[in-house]
Design a protein around this motif. Structure first.
Motif, PDB file in Angstrom:
ATOM      1  N   ILE A   1       0.833  -1.200   0.000  1.00 27.76           N
ATOM      2  CA  ILE A   1       0.000   0.000   0.000  1.00 27.76           C
ATOM      3  C   ILE A   1       0.873   1.258   0.000  1.00 27.76           C
ATOM      4  N   LYS A   2       1.914   1.253   0.842  1.00 32.40           N
ATOM      5  CA  LYS A   2       2.782   2.419   0.996  1.00 32.40           C
ATOM      6  C   LYS A   2       3.559   2.740  -0.277  1.00 32.40           C
ATOM      7  N   TYR A   3       4.010   1.685  -0.982  1.00 37.49           N
ATOM      8  CA  TYR A   3       4.923   1.902  -2.111  1.00 37.49           C
ATOM      9  C   TYR A   3       4.248   1.830  -3.477  1.00 37.49           C
ATOM     10  N   ALA A   4       2.951   1.649  -3.524  1.00 37.44           N
ATOM     11  CA  ALA A   4       2.266   1.575  -4.814  1.00 37.44           C
ATOM     12  C   ALA A   4       2.520   2.848  -5.622  1.00 37.44           C
ATOM     13  N   GLY A   5       2.985   2.695  -6.845  1.00 39.20           N
ATOM     14  CA  GLY A   5       3.250   3.830  -7.720  1.00 39.20           C
ATOM     15  C   GLY A   5       4.582   4.518  -7.487  1.00 39.20           C
ATOM     16  N   LYS A   6       5.333   4.075  -6.485  1.00 34.95           N
ATOM     17  CA  LYS A   6       6.630   4.700  -6.176  1.00 34.95           C
ATOM     18  C   LYS A   6       7.736   4.115  -7.049  1.00 34.95           C
ATOM     19  N   THR A   7       8.857   4.829  -7.114  1.00 35.76           N
ATOM     20  CA  THR A   7      10.002   4.395  -7.910  1.00 35.76           C
ATOM     21  C   THR A   7      11.144   3.956  -6.997  1.00 35.76           C
ATOM     22  N   PHE A   8      11.698   2.789  -7.294  1.00 35.54           N
ATOM     23  CA  PHE A   8      12.889   2.293  -6.616  1.00 35.54           C
ATOM     24  C   PHE A   8      14.018   2.223  -7.647  1.00 35.54           C
ATOM     25  N   VAL A   9      15.174   2.758  -7.319  1.00 38.76           N
ATOM     26  CA  VAL A   9      16.355   2.615  -8.175  1.00 38.76           C
ATOM     27  C   VAL A   9      17.282   1.604  -7.508  1.00 38.76           C
TER      28      VAL A   9
ATOM     29  N   ALA B   1      16.121 -11.176 -10.958  1.00 38.52           N
ATOM     30  CA  ALA B   1      15.173 -10.899 -12.038  1.00 38.52           C
ATOM     31  C   ALA B   1      13.740 -11.119 -11.570  1.00 38.52           C
ATOM     32  N   GLU B   2      13.525 -12.161 -10.804  1.00 36.99           N
ATOM     33  CA  GLU B   2      12.178 -12.430 -10.277  1.00 36.99           C
ATOM     34  C   GLU B   2      11.720 -11.306  -9.357  1.00 36.99           C
ATOM     35  N   ASP B   3      12.632 -10.820  -8.505  1.00 41.75           N
ATOM     36  CA  ASP B   3      12.297  -9.711  -7.607  1.00 41.75           C
ATOM     37  C   ASP B   3      11.858  -8.479  -8.392  1.00 41.75           C
ATOM     38  N   ILE B   4      12.613  -8.136  -9.431  1.00 42.19           N
ATOM     39  CA  ILE B   4      12.326  -6.934 -10.205  1.00 42.19           C
ATOM     40  C   ILE B   4      10.984  -7.059 -10.926  1.00 42.19           C
ATOM     41  N   VAL B   5      10.739  -8.217 -11.517  1.00 37.53           N
ATOM     42  CA  VAL B   5       9.474  -8.431 -12.233  1.00 37.53           C
ATOM     43  C   VAL B   5       8.293  -8.367 -11.266  1.00 37.53           C
ATOM     44  N   LEU B   6       8.447  -8.995 -10.095  1.00 40.53           N
ATOM     45  CA  LEU B   6       7.353  -8.982  -9.126  1.00 40.53           C
ATOM     46  C   LEU B   6       7.058  -7.570  -8.638  1.00 40.53           C
ATOM     47  N   LEU B   7       8.100  -6.779  -8.373  1.00 39.89           N
ATOM     48  CA  LEU B   7       7.877  -5.394  -7.951  1.00 39.89           C
ATOM     49  C   LEU B   7       7.034  -4.649  -8.984  1.00 39.89           C
ATOM     50  N   LYS B   8       7.349  -4.841 -10.257  1.00 38.73           N
ATOM     51  CA  LYS B   8       6.600  -4.154 -11.317  1.00 38.73           C
ATOM     52  C   LYS B   8       5.143  -4.590 -11.323  1.00 38.73           C
ATOM     53  N   TYR B   9       4.895  -5.871 -11.187  1.00 40.91           N
ATOM     54  CA  TYR B   9       3.520  -6.370 -11.178  1.00 40.91           C
ATOM     55  C   TYR B   9       2.761  -5.945  -9.930  1.00 40.91           C
ATOM     56  N   LEU B  10       3.485  -5.623  -8.858  1.00 40.79           N
ATOM     57  CA  LEU B  10       2.843  -5.158  -7.625  1.00 40.79           C
ATOM     58  C   LEU B  10       2.567  -3.657  -7.647  1.00 40.79           C
ATOM     59  N   GLY B  11       2.921  -2.985  -8.736  1.00 41.64           N
ATOM     60  CA  GLY B  11       2.622  -1.560  -8.866  1.00 41.64           C
ATOM     61  C   GLY B  11       3.757  -0.633  -8.483  1.00 41.64           C
ATOM     62  N   ILE B  12       4.935  -1.197  -8.246  1.00 42.77           N
ATOM     63  CA  ILE B  12       6.134  -0.404  -7.945  1.00 42.77           C
ATOM     64  C   ILE B  12       6.944  -0.264  -9.230  1.00 42.77           C
ATOM     65  N   ASN B  13       7.626   0.866  -9.399  1.00 46.12           N
ATOM     66  CA  ASN B  13       8.404   1.116 -10.613  1.00 46.12           C
ATOM     67  C   ASN B  13       9.896   0.929 -10.354  1.00 46.12           C
ATOM     68  N   PRO B  14      10.451  -0.252 -10.660  1.00 44.27           N
ATOM     69  CA  PRO B  14      11.896  -0.445 -10.481  1.00 44.27           C
ATOM     70  C   PRO B  14      12.691   0.104 -11.662  1.00 44.27           C
ATOM     71  N   VAL B  15      13.834   0.711 -11.354  1.00 48.67           N
ATOM     72  CA  VAL B  15      14.800   1.147 -12.361  1.00 48.67           C
ATOM     73  C   VAL B  15      16.133   0.511 -11.974  1.00 48.67           C
ATOM     74  N   VAL B  16      16.746  -0.213 -12.879  1.00 41.49           N
ATOM     75  CA  VAL B  16      17.981  -0.947 -12.582  1.00 41.49           C
ATOM     76  C   VAL B  16      19.170  -0.259 -13.240  1.00 41.49           C
ATOM     77  N   VAL B  17      20.208   0.012 -12.454  1.00 43.92           N
ATOM     78  CA  VAL B  17      21.491   0.488 -12.969  1.00 43.92           C
ATOM     79  C   VAL B  17      22.513  -0.597 -12.642  1.00 43.92           C
ATOM     80  N   HIS B  18      23.277  -1.035 -13.637  1.00 47.20           N
ATOM     81  CA  HIS B  18      24.149  -2.186 -13.426  1.00 47.20           C
ATOM     82  C   HIS B  18      25.614  -1.858 -13.658  1.00 47.20           C
ATOM     83  N   GLY B  19      26.462  -2.691 -13.066  1.00 39.05           N
ATOM     84  CA  GLY B  19      27.892  -2.637 -13.323  1.00 39.05           C
ATOM     85  C   GLY B  19      28.283  -3.710 -14.318  1.00 39.05           C
TER      86      GLY B  19
END
Length: 290
Positions: free
Chosen positions: A19-27, A45-63
């Protein structure tokens, strides 16, 4: 039946956070063992996909340091190190961009899409996302005199325009960003992935910045600490309790907080599903800086 009830209780534990993080962005800065070990790659990968389906917006920056080192070695390129830092000449920069924006970036995109997500790979050069200038590393010599070290085509972020990220998020895509940026005069620079993630998070006014590392978090005299603020971090740096490679990570977190990010986390990427543990459980994982 008890096992079923326990599973339901775990789901209910996550409800307030959903509820708290719906629509929020995580980097999320993705690197270290989490990028190398097959099991950890899959769980991330599963974590990132699930966050998106739960209504959170993940942005990934990689090394991608190990991949870069491997290709440089295979090409027999001469690389110079000064004070432990690789000097990035033009030939090395071409390898860096090839590996980060090409091979590694597309591997992550493919993995997330295998798990059911929609991912788009880009670098700081795409859509004028990030501009950079040459970075000069400051240090004190043996006489205590401040010096500046030129590392070649290593840059620091001067400007971020997140418009392309908002567009991708609105269409349901997960942005996967390689830490390469360009100067206003067209020079390509290699950017530290933590620094890139922090700058992206600040530009998005992200709810969270999460740095995946190969340590449990911030360790003080062998003990994991959390709930830290700027004053406490500075005290630990001054006392030497925070040192070495952890200093730029905590400074990245402090810069992100100054830029408008709500909370920052340094978490153990060696733990499967560490992102979900941090986001959706009461205890969390790693070290919180706010």
């Amino acid at each position: 039946m008890d096992q079923k009830i326990e599973k339901i209780n775990h789901i209910l534990e996550a409800l307030p956070y959903l509820i708290k993080y719906a629509g929020k962005t995580f980097v999320i800065k993705y690197g270290g063992a989490a990028m190398v070990q097959e099991e950890l790659r899959a769980s991330f990968a599963e974590d990132i996909v699930l966050l998106k389906y739960l209504g959170i917006n993940p942005v990934v920056v990689h090394g991608g340091g190990p991949e870069i080192n491997q290709l440089i070695k295979s090409l027999n390129l001469n690389t110079q190190f000064v004070r432990g830092h690789r000097v990035t000449d033009q030939a090395t920069m071409e390898v860096v961009e090839m590996v980060l924006s090409g091979k590694v970036n597309k591997q992550i995109v493919s993995l997330i899409q295998e798990k059911g997500g929609k991912a788009i790979g880009l670098s700081g050069k795409d859509g004028n996302l990030a501009f950079a200038e040459k970075y000069l590393m400051e240090f004190e010599d043996e006489a205590g005199i401040s010096q500046k070290l030129d590392l070649g085509l290593v840059g620091h972020i001067t400007e971020v325009d997140p418009s392309i990220l908002y567009t991708l998020q609105s269409e349901g895509f997960i942005p996967i960003i390689s830490p390469v940026a360009i100067s206003r005069d067209g020079q390509t620079y290699n950017i530290n992935a933590d620094t890139m993630a922090g700058a992206i998070a600040a530009s998005l006014r992200a709810e969270k910045l999460m740095l995946l590392t190969d340590t449990p978090g911030i360790l003080i005299q062998g003990n994991l600490v959390t709930g830290l603020n700027k004053q406490k971090i500075q005290e630990y740096i001054k006392s030497g309790d925070i040192s070495g490679g952890m200093i730029p990570k905590v400074e990245c977190c402090l810069d992100a907080l100054s830029g408008g990010v709500k909370r920052t986390h340094i978490i153990d990427g060696r733990v499967a599903h560490s992102v979900l543990i941090e986001v959706l459980t009461n205890q969390g994982i790693g070290s919180l800086i706010e």
